[in-house]
Design a protein around this motif. Sequence first.
Motif, PDB file in Angstrom:
ATOM      1  N   VAL A 136      41.669  39.596  33.917  1.00 56.94           N
ATOM      2  CA  VAL A 136      41.635  39.706  35.287  1.00 56.94           C
ATOM      3  C   VAL A 136      41.870  38.152  35.378  1.00 56.94           C
ATOM      4  N   THR A 167      46.842  38.807  42.147  1.00 60.28           N
ATOM      5  CA  THR A 167      45.752  39.446  40.787  1.00 60.28           C
ATOM      6  C   THR A 167      46.952  39.925  39.474  1.00 60.28           C
ATOM      7  N   TYR A 188      36.857  37.850  33.738  1.00 62.40           N
ATOM      8  CA  TYR A 188      37.324  37.153  35.019  1.00 62.40           C
ATOM      9  C   TYR A 188      37.309  36.150  35.731  1.00 62.40           C
ATOM     10  N   SER A 246      46.477  41.835  28.790  1.00 59.85           N
ATOM     11  CA  SER A 246      46.420  41.943  27.921  1.00 59.85           C
ATOM     12  C   SER A 246      45.498  41.090  26.817  1.00 59.85           C
ATOM     13  N   SER A 268      46.609  41.055  35.690  1.00 58.04           N
ATOM     14  CA  SER A 268      46.048  41.752  34.339  1.00 58.04           C
ATOM     15  C   SER A 268      46.947  40.966  32.536  1.00 58.04           C
ATOM     16  N   LYS A 271      42.107  43.402  28.710  1.00 57.16           N
ATOM     17  CA  LYS A 271      42.292  42.828  29.274  1.00 57.16           C
ATOM     18  C   LYS A 271      41.583  41.898  30.315  1.00 57.16           C
TER      19      LYS A 271
END
Length: 121
Positions: A20, A61, A94, A65, A63, A18
């Motif tokens: 982020v 935030t 990130y 994939s 995530s 993932k």
Amino acid sequence: MKKLVLLLIVLTTFGCKKYVVSFEQPTDKKLDNLKLEVLLDTEKVKDITLKATEAMPTYETASLSVSGEGKHLLQVKVNDTIFNYEVKYPEERYILLTAHLKKNGKVHIGILKQNYKYRLR
């Protein structure tokens, strides 16, 4: 049965790759309720509505994939403009996206990428 559930939890935790992505909520009131459409490898993955804040910016935030390692295309659609960013997994895991309003009235999306977590407060 407990072992099967535990194995499933471990595989989902460590098996998912993932990005982020943190979206900065702006302090500029002109960007309030601005809709961002986020695409990863040309597939729509998230809709974000920016909410302007009074003092310090806040962050939302998410995530996202990914299917595998290597280069991926992250796109952000704002109104009629598309911002394209090439991100590498796992080196740039990130991501921080920030919306700015230019003097000419157009919106610009800035990006920061790194392989460790941002310290957002």
